[in-house]
Design a protein around this motif. Structure first.
Motif, PDB file in Angstrom:
ATOM      1  N   LYS A   3       0.839  -1.191   0.000  1.00  0.00           N
ATOM      2  CA  LYS A   3       0.000   0.000   0.000  1.00  0.00           C
ATOM      3  C   LYS A   3       0.879   1.247   0.000  1.00  0.00           C
ATOM      4  N   ARG A   4       0.592   2.152  -0.885  1.00  0.00           N
ATOM      5  CA  ARG A   4       1.353   3.395  -0.980  1.00  0.00           C
ATOM      6  C   ARG A   4       0.769   4.410  -0.017  1.00  0.00           C
ATOM      7  N   ILE A   5       1.619   4.989   0.792  1.00  0.00           N
ATOM      8  CA  ILE A   5       1.173   5.992   1.754  1.00  0.00           C
ATOM      9  C   ILE A   5       1.392   7.369   1.152  1.00  0.00           C
ATOM     10  N   VAL A   6       0.308   8.117   1.112  1.00  0.00           N
ATOM     11  CA  VAL A   6       0.363   9.474   0.561  1.00  0.00           C
ATOM     12  C   VAL A   6       0.133  10.452   1.701  1.00  0.00           C
ATOM     13  N   ARG A   7       1.019  11.398   1.811  1.00  0.00           N
ATOM     14  CA  ARG A   7       0.864  12.422   2.847  1.00  0.00           C
ATOM     15  C   ARG A   7      -0.309  13.333   2.505  1.00  0.00           C
ATOM     16  N   PRO A   8      -1.073  13.735   3.529  1.00  0.00           N
ATOM     17  CA  PRO A   8      -2.208  14.628   3.284  1.00  0.00           C
ATOM     18  C   PRO A   8      -1.814  15.895   2.536  1.00  0.00           C
ATOM     19  N   GLU A  93      -7.840  19.473   7.476  1.00  0.00           N
ATOM     20  CA  GLU A  93      -7.727  19.381   8.932  1.00  0.00           C
ATOM     21  C   GLU A  93      -6.458  18.644   9.335  1.00  0.00           C
ATOM     22  N   GLN A  94      -6.120  17.585   8.606  1.00  0.00           N
ATOM     23  CA  GLN A  94      -4.908  16.831   8.914  1.00  0.00           C
ATOM     24  C   GLN A  94      -3.655  17.671   8.670  1.00  0.00           C
ATOM     25  N   VAL A  95      -3.662  18.419   7.580  1.00  0.00           N
ATOM     26  CA  VAL A  95      -2.516  19.272   7.273  1.00  0.00           C
ATOM     27  C   VAL A  95      -2.388  20.369   8.331  1.00  0.00           C
ATOM     28  N   GLY A  96      -3.533  20.893   8.771  1.00  0.00           N
ATOM     29  CA  GLY A  96      -3.524  21.954   9.780  1.00  0.00           C
ATOM     30  C   GLY A  96      -3.026  21.488  11.136  1.00  0.00           C
ATOM     31  N   LYS A  97      -3.156  20.207  11.435  1.00  0.00           N
ATOM     32  CA  LYS A  97      -2.708  19.663  12.722  1.00  0.00           C
ATOM     33  C   LYS A  97      -1.196  19.467  12.776  1.00  0.00           C
ATOM     34  N   ARG A  98      -0.579  19.532  11.629  1.00  0.00           N
ATOM     35  CA  ARG A  98       0.874  19.277  11.602  1.00  0.00           C
ATOM     36  C   ARG A  98       1.657  20.517  11.852  1.00  0.00           C
TER      37      ARG A  98
END
Length: 98
Positions: A3-8, A93-98
């Protein structure tokens, strides 16, 4: 296949681009359905039964079938757009949490 993991942060612009394209296509499909509805109405009401050939009758029937198909496709695309909008919001939202 792994499975390829893609960053948000990388997925976000892809989803935004797909959503923009889908919105345009959805609008185009809706426009085509409305135009076809007008064509169907004109043919159905303005061409007298006495002068209609079998081909004209078939064309009138086909315009109605195509109009409904376009309307269904447009609705399916709207549903897909809603799912993409939801995914886009989650990615934001995920990008904002980083």
């Amino acid at each position: 296949m792994p499975k390829r993991i893609v960053r948000p942060s990388k997925a976000q612009p892809v989803v935004a681009s797909v959503l923009k394209t889908n919105r345009k296509v959805s609008g185009d499909i809706q426009d085509a359905a409305l135009e076809l509805k007008v064509v169907h109405a004109v043919l159905d009401t303005q061409v007298a039964d006495s002068v209609r050939s079998a081909d004209v009758n078939a064309a009138i029937e086909r315009t109605e079938v195509l109009e409904k198909k376009l309307e269904e496709s447009s609705q399916q695309l709207e549903d897909a757009n809603a799912a993409l909008e939801s995914a886009q919001k989650e990615l934001s939202e995920q990008v904002g949490k980083r």
